[in-house]
Design a protein around this motif. Structure first.
Motif, PDB file in Angstrom:
ATOM      1  N   ARG A 127      39.528  33.032  33.207  1.00  0.00           N
ATOM      2  CA  ARG A 127      40.550  32.641  34.180  1.00  0.00           C
ATOM      3  C   ARG A 127      41.718  33.618  34.179  1.00  0.00           C
ATOM      4  O   ARG A 127      42.187  34.047  35.234  1.00  0.00           O
ATOM      5  CB  ARG A 127      41.071  31.227  33.873  1.00  0.00           C
ATOM      6  N   ALA A 128      42.175  33.964  32.995  1.00  0.00           N
ATOM      7  CA  ALA A 128      43.328  34.867  32.879  1.00  0.00           C
ATOM      8  C   ALA A 128      43.005  36.246  33.448  1.00  0.00           C
ATOM      9  O   ALA A 128      43.847  36.864  34.117  1.00  0.00           O
ATOM     10  CB  ALA A 128      43.758  34.974  31.420  1.00  0.00           C
TER      11      ALA A 128
ATOM     12  N   GLY B 251      40.742  37.021  35.783  1.00  0.00           N
ATOM     13  CA  GLY B 251      40.645  36.936  37.243  1.00  0.00           C
ATOM     14  C   GLY B 251      42.009  36.898  37.909  1.00  0.00           C
ATOM     15  O   GLY B 251      42.252  37.581  38.914  1.00  0.00           O
ATOM     16  N   THR B 252      42.920  36.119  37.342  1.00  0.00           N
ATOM     17  CA  THR B 252      44.271  36.019  37.892  1.00  0.00           C
ATOM     18  C   THR B 252      45.006  37.353  37.789  1.00  0.00           C
ATOM     19  O   THR B 252      45.648  37.801  38.754  1.00  0.00           O
ATOM     20  CB  THR B 252      45.058  34.927  37.144  1.00  0.00           C
TER      21      THR B 252
ATOM     22  N   GLU C 164      33.904  31.295  36.652  1.00  0.00           N
ATOM     23  CA  GLU C 164      35.324  31.104  36.362  1.00  0.00           C
ATOM     24  C   GLU C 164      36.152  32.327  36.750  1.00  0.00           C
ATOM     25  O   GLU C 164      37.213  32.203  37.369  1.00  0.00           O
ATOM     26  CB  GLU C 164      35.511  30.792  34.878  1.00  0.00           C
ATOM     27  N   VAL C 165      35.666  33.512  36.392  1.00  0.00           N
ATOM     28  CA  VAL C 165      36.433  34.720  36.722  1.00  0.00           C
ATOM     29  C   VAL C 165      36.462  34.925  38.232  1.00  0.00           C
ATOM     30  O   VAL C 165      37.506  35.274  38.806  1.00  0.00           O
ATOM     31  CB  VAL C 165      35.883  35.966  35.972  1.00  0.00           C
TER      32      VAL C 165
ATOM     33  N   GLN D  39      36.157  32.603  40.675  1.00  0.00           N
ATOM     34  CA  GLN D  39      36.990  31.596  41.329  1.00  0.00           C
ATOM     35  C   GLN D  39      38.472  31.854  41.076  1.00  0.00           C
ATOM     36  O   GLN D  39      39.308  31.634  41.954  1.00  0.00           O
ATOM     37  CB  GLN D  39      36.608  30.202  40.848  1.00  0.00           C
ATOM     38  N   SER D  40      38.800  32.367  39.896  1.00  0.00           N
ATOM     39  CA  SER D  40      40.196  32.686  39.582  1.00  0.00           C
ATOM     40  C   SER D  40      40.718  33.814  40.460  1.00  0.00           C
ATOM     41  O   SER D  40      41.867  33.786  40.912  1.00  0.00           O
ATOM     42  CB  SER D  40      40.341  33.060  38.107  1.00  0.00           C
TER      43      SER D  40
ATOM     44  N   ASP E 286      41.134  32.222  43.921  1.00  0.00           N
ATOM     45  CA  ASP E 286      42.280  31.300  43.945  1.00  0.00           C
ATOM     46  C   ASP E 286      43.611  32.039  43.979  1.00  0.00           C
ATOM     47  O   ASP E 286      44.615  31.499  44.461  1.00  0.00           O
ATOM     48  CB  ASP E 286      42.249  30.371  42.729  1.00  0.00           C
ATOM     49  N   SER E 287      43.615  33.269  43.465  1.00  0.00           N
ATOM     50  CA  SER E 287      44.848  34.070  43.436  1.00  0.00           C
ATOM     51  C   SER E 287      44.926  35.046  44.599  1.00  0.00           C
ATOM     52  O   SER E 287      45.774  35.942  44.615  1.00  0.00           O
ATOM     53  CB  SER E 287      44.943  34.827  42.109  1.00  0.00           C
TER      54      SER E 287
END
Length: 196
Positions: free
Chosen positions: A23-24, A26-27, A48-49, A51-52, A55-56
């Motif tokens: 997550r971190a 990807g953001t 997860e990566v 989608q992150s 999402d950002s």
């Protein structure tokens, strides 16, 4: 747009830090305007990566072989989706679409992709940055093995590996940007294609 290829597991792993790192990363990538190239699935660290990044507000290129579309639950809301006929075509397309590579925790597939892209660099087939994100010492056994190979003179001077190791996913982006400035693209792609 610069694109970073992320190799990682299609499962979440045992340690919650792995999903948190995905997550971190990807953001951080999206916030710095770095696009994602990845294996196209929606499960585990891969999903997860991706989608992150989405999402950002970032850009995602998913590349998946046809036989894994259902097994890895292909993520369909990415910016670009490429379905390949084989694993070899998938890996070559990921290479061609990427300006660098990072390995998060993963299994044999992640290890195989990391080793292959590192071998290509060792053989001077490319000079793109390769980064290992060693979340909670996940990659420590591999790094120990690489050091053992050096000590035993199977990784010799002149053919050394060009790997960057970071502990935090946020550091991946900084190292990628630093190394990208040193990247020279004077090696043709054809020799790499012949290694497949």
């Amino acid at each position: 747009m610069r694109h970073l290829c992320v190799y990682c597991g299609s499962g979440p792993g045992r340690n919650p830090a792995y999903m948190a790192a995905a997550r971190a990363l990807g953001t951080a990538m999206a916030n710095r305007g770095i696009g994602l190239v990845y294996g196209g699935g929606s499960l585990g660290l891969m999903g997860e990566v991706a989608q992150s990044v989405l999402d950002s507000g970032g850009h995602v290129v998913g590349i998946i072989p046809e036989f894994l579309v259902n097994k890895e639950r292909m993520l369909t809301n990415v910016n670009e989706l490429i379905v390949t006929a084989s694993m070899h075509e998938r890996k070559m397309t990921m290479f061609e679409r990427s300006d660098g590579f990072v390995a998060l925790p993963g299994g044999l597939g992640t290890l195989e992709e990391l080793v292959e892209i590192s071998t290509w660099a060792q053989l001077d087939r490319h000079a793109k940055p390769i980064i290992i994100c060693d979340v909670d010492n996940y990659w420590a056994p591999l790094l120990t093995l690489i050091n053992h190979m050096r000590q035993e003179k199977f990784i010799r001077e002149g053919i050394d590996l060009k790997l960057e190791v970071v502990k935090k996913p946020e550091d991946v982006v900084s190292v990628f940007e630093e190394r990208l400035s040193q990247f020279t693209s004077n090696v043709p792609a054809d020799p790499i294609r012949k290694t497949l």
